[in-house]
Design a protein around this motif. Sequence first.
Motif, PDB file in Angstrom:
ATOM      1  N   ARG A 289      -9.282  -5.281   0.819  1.00  0.00           N
ATOM      2  CA  ARG A 289     -10.424  -4.349   0.850  1.00  0.00           C
ATOM      3  C   ARG A 289     -11.337  -4.675   2.023  1.00  0.00           C
ATOM      4  NH1 ARG A 289     -11.435  -3.836  -5.538  1.00  0.00           N
ATOM      5  NH2 ARG A 289     -10.429  -1.824  -5.849  1.00  0.00           N
ATOM      6  N   LYS A 290     -11.352  -5.930   2.376  1.00  0.00           N
ATOM      7  CA  LYS A 290     -12.173  -6.364   3.512  1.00  0.00           C
ATOM      8  C   LYS A 290     -11.483  -6.047   4.833  1.00  0.00           C
ATOM      9  CE  LYS A 290     -14.044 -10.595   5.555  1.00  0.00           C
ATOM     10  NZ  LYS A 290     -14.102 -12.062   5.440  1.00  0.00           N
TER      11      LYS A 290
ATOM     12  N   ASN B 164      -5.495  12.261  -1.384  1.00  0.00           N
ATOM     13  CA  ASN B 164      -6.078  10.921  -1.540  1.00  0.00           C
ATOM     14  C   ASN B 164      -5.358  10.158  -2.645  1.00  0.00           C
ATOM     15  OD1 ASN B 164      -7.909   8.892  -0.873  1.00  0.00           O
ATOM     16  ND2 ASN B 164      -9.297   9.490  -2.517  1.00  0.00           N
ATOM     17  N   LEU B 165      -4.033  10.351  -2.747  1.00  0.00           N
ATOM     18  CA  LEU B 165      -3.259   9.680  -3.796  1.00  0.00           C
ATOM     19  C   LEU B 165      -2.763   8.358  -3.241  1.00  0.00           C
ATOM     20  CD1 LEU B 165      -1.349  12.825  -5.071  1.00  0.00           C
ATOM     21  CD2 LEU B 165      -3.210  11.641  -6.226  1.00  0.00           C
ATOM     22  N   ARG B 166      -3.593   7.347  -3.395  1.00  0.00           N
ATOM     23  CA  ARG B 166      -3.272   6.042  -2.812  1.00  0.00           C
ATOM     24  C   ARG B 166      -3.326   4.965  -3.890  1.00  0.00           C
ATOM     25  NH1 ARG B 166      -7.410   5.580   2.082  1.00  0.00           N
ATOM     26  NH2 ARG B 166      -8.842   6.085   0.398  1.00  0.00           N
ATOM     27  N   ALA B 167      -2.398   4.031  -3.761  1.00  0.00           N
ATOM     28  CA  ALA B 167      -2.380   2.903  -4.687  1.00  0.00           C
ATOM     29  C   ALA B 167      -1.993   1.656  -3.921  1.00  0.00           C
ATOM     30  CB  ALA B 167      -1.396   3.144  -5.831  1.00  0.00           C
ATOM     31  N   VAL B 168      -2.408   0.526  -4.454  1.00  0.00           N
ATOM     32  CA  VAL B 168      -2.028  -0.726  -3.830  1.00  0.00           C
ATOM     33  C   VAL B 168      -1.452  -1.626  -4.924  1.00  0.00           C
ATOM     34  CG1 VAL B 168      -4.382  -1.636  -4.006  1.00  0.00           C
ATOM     35  CG2 VAL B 168      -2.814  -2.612  -2.350  1.00  0.00           C
ATOM     36  N   PHE B 169      -0.202  -2.066  -4.700  1.00  0.00           N
ATOM     37  CA  PHE B 169       0.487  -2.954  -5.644  1.00  0.00           C
ATOM     38  C   PHE B 169       0.162  -4.388  -5.221  1.00  0.00           C
ATOM     39  CE2 PHE B 169       2.687   1.011  -6.001  1.00  0.00           C
ATOM     40  CZ  PHE B 169       3.072   1.095  -7.327  1.00  0.00           C
ATOM     41  N   THR B 170      -0.654  -5.059  -6.014  1.00  0.00           N
ATOM     42  CA  THR B 170      -1.208  -6.358  -5.608  1.00  0.00           C
ATOM     43  C   THR B 170      -0.458  -7.526  -6.232  1.00  0.00           C
ATOM     44  OG1 THR B 170      -2.776  -6.361  -7.433  1.00  0.00           O
ATOM     45  CG2 THR B 170      -3.497  -5.336  -5.379  1.00  0.00           C
ATOM     46  N   ASP B 171      -0.938  -8.714  -5.876  1.00  0.00           N
ATOM     47  CA  ASP B 171      -0.487  -9.989  -6.474  1.00  0.00           C
ATOM     48  C   ASP B 171       0.927 -10.386  -6.077  1.00  0.00           C
ATOM     49  OD1 ASP B 171      -2.919  -9.998  -7.828  1.00  0.00           O
ATOM     50  OD2 ASP B 171      -2.082  -8.934  -9.536  1.00  0.00           O
TER      51      ASP B 171
ATOM     52  N   PHE C  95       0.845  -1.189   0.000  1.00  0.00           N
ATOM     53  CA  PHE C  95       0.000   0.000   0.000  1.00  0.00           C
ATOM     54  C   PHE C  95       0.886   1.246   0.000  1.00  0.00           C
ATOM     55  CE2 PHE C  95      -2.238   3.285   2.484  1.00  0.00           C
ATOM     56  CZ  PHE C  95      -3.338   3.468   1.661  1.00  0.00           C
ATOM     57  N   VAL C  96       0.619   2.165  -0.933  1.00  0.00           N
ATOM     58  CA  VAL C  96       1.452   3.361  -1.097  1.00  0.00           C
ATOM     59  C   VAL C  96       0.558   4.594  -1.053  1.00  0.00           C
ATOM     60  CG1 VAL C  96       3.019   4.601  -2.648  1.00  0.00           C
ATOM     61  CG2 VAL C  96       3.112   2.123  -2.528  1.00  0.00           C
ATOM     62  N   THR C  97       0.978   5.576  -0.274  1.00  0.00           N
ATOM     63  CA  THR C  97       0.311   6.881  -0.273  1.00  0.00           C
ATOM     64  C   THR C  97       1.318   7.923  -0.733  1.00  0.00           C
ATOM     65  OG1 THR C  97      -1.021   6.212   1.619  1.00  0.00           O
ATOM     66  CG2 THR C  97      -0.952   8.556   1.106  1.00  0.00           C
ATOM     67  N   LEU C  98       0.976   8.643  -1.786  1.00  0.00           N
ATOM     68  CA  LEU C  98       1.834   9.729  -2.259  1.00  0.00           C
ATOM     69  C   LEU C  98       1.424  11.005  -1.529  1.00  0.00           C
ATOM     70  CD1 LEU C  98       3.970  10.895  -4.193  1.00  0.00           C
ATOM     71  CD2 LEU C  98       2.157  11.225  -5.861  1.00  0.00           C
TER      72      LEU C  98
ATOM     73  N   VAL D 232      -7.830   0.938   1.888  1.00  0.00           N
ATOM     74  CA  VAL D 232      -8.082   0.562   0.487  1.00  0.00           C
ATOM     75  C   VAL D 232      -9.577   0.590   0.231  1.00  0.00           C
ATOM     76  CG1 VAL D 232      -7.719  -1.177  -1.281  1.00  0.00           C
ATOM     77  CG2 VAL D 232      -6.052  -0.930   0.566  1.00  0.00           C
ATOM     78  N   ASP D 233     -10.016   1.589  -0.510  1.00  0.00           N
ATOM     79  CA  ASP D 233     -11.428   1.643  -0.881  1.00  0.00           C
ATOM     80  C   ASP D 233     -11.529   1.634  -2.401  1.00  0.00           C
ATOM     81  OD1 ASP D 233     -10.679   4.176  -1.682  1.00  0.00           O
ATOM     82  OD2 ASP D 233     -11.495   5.156   0.099  1.00  0.00           O
ATOM     83  N   ARG D 234     -12.698   1.929  -2.897  1.00  0.00           N
ATOM     84  CA  ARG D 234     -12.916   1.840  -4.354  1.00  0.00           C
ATOM     85  C   ARG D 234     -12.138   2.920  -5.116  1.00  0.00           C
ATOM     86  NH1 ARG D 234     -14.288  -3.191  -5.198  1.00  0.00           N
ATOM     87  NH2 ARG D 234     -15.723  -3.866  -3.554  1.00  0.00           N
ATOM     88  N   SER D 235     -11.748   3.980  -4.413  1.00  0.00           N
ATOM     89  CA  SER D 235     -11.002   5.052  -5.091  1.00  0.00           C
ATOM     90  C   SER D 235      -9.500   4.780  -5.132  1.00  0.00           C
ATOM     91  CB  SER D 235     -11.247   6.388  -4.377  1.00  0.00           C
ATOM     92  OG  SER D 235     -10.666   6.371  -3.086  1.00  0.00           O
TER      93      SER D 235
END
Length: 1473
Positions: free
Chosen positions: A294-295, A217-224, A166-169, A301-304
């Motif tokens: 998300r759970k 609200n600059l958030r991203a999640v690097f998954t997998d 999880f990354v917040t810019l 981590v939300d829809r945005s």
Amino acid sequence: FPACYIHLKEATVEGSGLETVIPTELPLVQEVTTTLREWATIWRDLYVGDKREMFNCVRDMIYDLIEWRSQILSGTLPQDELTELKQKVTSKIDYGNKYLDLDLVVRDKDGNILDPELTSTISLFRAHEAASKQIEDRIQEEKSQKQNIDLTRQAKFASTPAFALFVTLKNVVCKIGEDAEVLMSLYDPVESKFISENYLVKWSSSGLVKDIDQLHNLRAVFTDLGSEDLKREKISFVCQIVRVGRMELRDNNTKKLTSGLRRPFGVAVMDVTDIITGLWVTLKLLPGDIHQIRKDFPHLVDRSTAVARKMGFPEIIMPGDVRNDIYVTLVQGDFDKGSKTTPKNVEVTMSVYDEDGKKLENVIFPGAGDDGINEYKSVIYYQVKQPRWFETIKVAIPIEDVNRSHLRFTFRHRSSQDSKDKSEKIFALSFVKLMRYDGTTLRDGEHDLIVYKAEAKKLEDSSLYLNLPSTKLELEEKGYSTTGKSTQNLGTCTISKDSFQISTLVCSTKLTQNVDLLGLLKWRSNTSLLQQNLRQLMKVEGGEVVKFLQDTLDALFNIMMENSDSDTFDTLVFDALVFIIGLIADRKFQHFNPVLETYIRKHFSATLAYTKLTKVLKNYVDNAEKLTEQLLKAMKALEYIFKFIVRSRVLFNQCVPQYTQYTHQTALAVRGRYNELKKIDREILYCREILLPLMTEQLKFHLEKREEPKACCQLLSDILEVLYRKDVGPTQWHVQIIMEKLLRTVNRTVISMGRDSPHIGSFVASMTATLRQMDDYHYAHLISTFGKIRSDVDFLMETFIMFKDLIGKNVYPSDWIIMNMMQNKVFLRAINQYAAVLNKKFLDQTNFELQLWNNYFHLAVAFLTQESLQLENFSSDKRAKIFHKYQDMRRQIGFEIRDMWYNLGPHKIKFIPEMVGPILEMTLVPEIELRKATIPIFFDMMQCEFHFTCSFQRFENEIITKLDHEVEGGRGDEQYKVLFQKILLEHCRKHKYLARNGETFVTLVVRLLERLLDYRTIMHDENKENRMSCTVNVLNFYKEIDREEMYIRYLYKLCDLHKECDNYTEAAYTLLLHAKLLKWSDEPCAAHLTQRDGYQASTQGQLKDQLYQQIINYFDKGKMWEEAIILGKELAEQYENEMFDFEQLSASLRKQAQFYENIVKVIRPKPDYFAVGYYGTGFPSFLRNKMFIYRGKEYERREDFEARLLTQFPNAEKMKTTTPPSEDTKSSSGQYIQCFTVKPILDLPAKFQNKPVSEQIVSFYTVNEVHKFQYSRPVRKGEKDPDNEFANMWIERTTYTTAYKLPGILRWFEVKSVSTEISPLENAMETMQLTNEKISSMVQRHLSDPNLPINPLSMLLNGIVDPAVMGGFTNYEKAFFNEKYMLEHPEDLEKIEKLKDLIAWQIPHLAEGVRIHGEKVTEALRPFHDRLEACFKQLREKVEKQYGVKTLASFFFPSAFCDLKVPCSFIVELNLL
């Protein structure tokens, strides 16, 4: 504050005047907030104290609580998950409080904090026990984990197969100057490849995100990410910044510039655990896939939140996870400059077209967080022939369009000038189809594309190039040469010499690059090949199969079901299923077990598959001999084969609805049981009155015999628990039964029971519960039922002793704050009830019980001073909670003690001085109203003792002794000193007889308090010198008031400090003060004289002997052999004439002999002395505006000494002058230090005076046993005489006298200063005398040591006799030996004659020096000596002619004996050595 930083919270306000604001949020959220604030303070202290392990542990717990608090506040959790999370939160808080030694929190089953006012004492105790056990188990579990599990980064998440970063810019702080694109991705530096797609943020030239809605609200999640990723040697977080604007930033040409060009700006790389410079981000590793996080982390981590997927598959591909991504990387190119003079500024444009030439829209994604675009433009490298881009773009095409689509790359030169740029056309094209000729997807890896050239318009027509080969590999396959330098024409297009490479990676759960797997997945398109495809499946690489697990299983079961009337494919499908199950059983793919389980549970739908699977399995078993290999494989896969069979059968059965009913008989039985219970409840009240007396009798019987303590305690606890309830009818009489029958028995049980008993806590809880459940009626009844007087006394004695014991040695841990405060509240009420009995029954003269009253006072003071009631030691939150619920119990009991004291009347004298200590301890409690109420008791004690003895000596002695121990133990402060002085002086001055003595006493105690408070404050100071000063202040005070015991106590504290600093000389002088208190006699040693265990002595003489031995040892270490000899002689006298211990005598004499030899032979460095003034109110009182003389260390220069001083006072300013400071400086709030070197004034012992003594012996006294020091400063008076500066040169000489000689018990002492001025004539006499002393000293050294170097003697003589450099006494002659001066200063005539005499006496000294110089001079320096002799001859003739001839005596005296009051002729003889 900006509005975005303010958050309004709903709250209710209680109370008027002093309002209490209570937030309306969940109580648990409030508790977490309070806990975090408390932990944060401790966390900071851990950081300051460098306790790293605890710091890291607390940090992790704080982060967990912050995260969980956010989840609770988010309001997105279902009720069951919220309940589970609350349990985790309370468990973490309780564990953290225990870890940090904070208070234990007790809760009900729902996790809410128990209110002690609404909870029975027994329930409260049991809740504490349960909570403690639970936390202890948790701690043991944590310890076990730390011992047995290596909590590495990989092992920490071992139970979770998927992770996300999880990354917040937060901000981009680079000064870019134009719009920019910020691309963040994960990179493996070891394999040199990116492992995730980009997270793209578009940044504006104004320094903010372009989409203002995304601000903060600059958030991203690097998954997998999977366990294999965590095992990578290193993962870097890469941020690339692409500037979007002009070709060159510095280009300020007036012509219109091309804009919108993507130009490289910068790149930043960091390890994922570090913080990047220039890019402010926060990172957090989250366990789980995107659905799971998300759970679990809805607040993060939300829809945005942008989702940046891994470029590759996760380790587990769950059913339903449909993905169809193709990653295209623009690798590099090589472009000829053509007709241009410089290489081209190449821009690559990538787009996606179908076979009809239609552009597919919004299928290109430069990065997560950005919408799809129609075409992607590369970064432009300025005038680079071989650009290397390595830009990765995701292409996401609907599955049905992939087989018809291709990627098209066009190349264009971009100009920085807008007008030129518009005329630039596409100069070349490359393309690649996404689907190969065999139906499989484009292979992963690099592709060397053919660069075609044609007219720009033709390049836009896809029909002209789609049939051409797209890669150089295809070109070779079709028989064309790829190595020729010339261009080749293929139809309307020409193959250019330029080159262009891309690489692709397909991440698709629908598109495979394997022909055999593709054949199975598309089995319906060619059923004739179905058997072949099923057999070929078992040859496909496992990784490819598991990627398409759901589709493969669906295909197998569809084949089976769609051929239900035939068993042609059943065996092949069964074998394929066994193959897949076997794959997943393989260790390499075992993490796909959950996927298979999920498929069976949620996606499997073949209702009739069980029949076919069972049939094939039965066939294998029936024909085991023939089908051994197939059966063996099937047996290994049997678990999942049966799961498929069972699930298929269950699905089949679900076609028939089934219902479950409860029987009517069951309902009737439950209702009947309920009615029966109601009937029993009504009868309980009658049963209790019969059973309770019997049970209490039995309990009393067993407790008195000390039998079955566990069972007795359990039963009594249960009874008290029931009687506390409000729903069991009236209980007053039942509590009375327990009080009458069991209270005293339980008290005695508690008194007799050891603290190590496992039942002590339960019995104390039962006793406390009994007292708590007793109301005023019960206490009144208890007092009225006291039998004989003696019985009353015994009961109260036992109770007071028990209470005091329980308060002093609490049976409950200190963190059981709620239990302890409940116990205190109950005890306070009981003590006050019993105090009334004392006043009522035991106060008159006939019934007065001294010991009972004494026990009461000691109990009450112990209650008041117990640790758990000292509110000022707690955090503000804890203090407020306790005060809100219980008030300050110290004030309540303190006022009661005061009243009880005054009630004593004539009995008070019986408690003096024994009660002085406890009352003092009570008055020192830092509660101002309590102090004001109780300090007057001291005056009452003074008055009482004075009334009986006409003095208050016993009271005074006791309070001074106790005050020392109390203040050193941490009690007392400046406020107490002021109150003590004010209150007692007011009382004393009103008293007829105590006014004078009382005032003297109060002044004495206040002075002692000042010194003790200074001492306590400075004892925690790292500066040992300050600690020594305070210690001396205290011991001098005790010496002054003749308190020998306390005086000796502080002597040893001082001695220990000196030993720590290797100040052995000062340690010796300190111990000597103790030795001087002793006699050489057989008088027995008082206890206070032998305060050290090391001294084994029964008489004063023995102790003095041992002390002398130790002191001599310290003097030897400090090279103070003269002092050691004095003590040695005194010891030798005792050994020889009193003790007759010749063995000790011989040892002592041998030591003395060694000391004498050391004095003569060992060179001892002479320490310098420094005057130090501390000015300004910023210094402690014992230094403030005072001057001290310091004895420096060996070889310590003034600069080093000053540096040491300023290190101790880093905020102090060094004064640059040696003049006394102004009053403004002294009264300022700052710190000013003045430091300069002073000269010790010799005080030679009488035995050496007027005798020829070796300089080695005398030199000791020049820097030891001194208490006067001089500092001289030149001062000019009147106008300067240009011809003779000596005429008005006065000397200001300051003499500093210390109270004690140095060295002494300190290395410094305070001084008094006396200033005198020396006239120019006196200055000349002193200078002349010093010069003569210097010459004679140098001559004496050369006479005693022929090997000394000659250079110092040469320089000294030359400076005096050579006319070119001399000028010394010639200036004096001009200034003073003239008629004008003699007429103006007739009083100086005698001094002028003395100066003339000194000049005359210089000649014989010089003659001796020149003679020695002539004997020792080398041939090389012979010319220099000849000149020296010539100059001296001239000087001698002149002086002897004017001032007479002087002759040296044949013996020498030390130069230090000189005094201007001695006749001149004798001065010179004394100066020669």
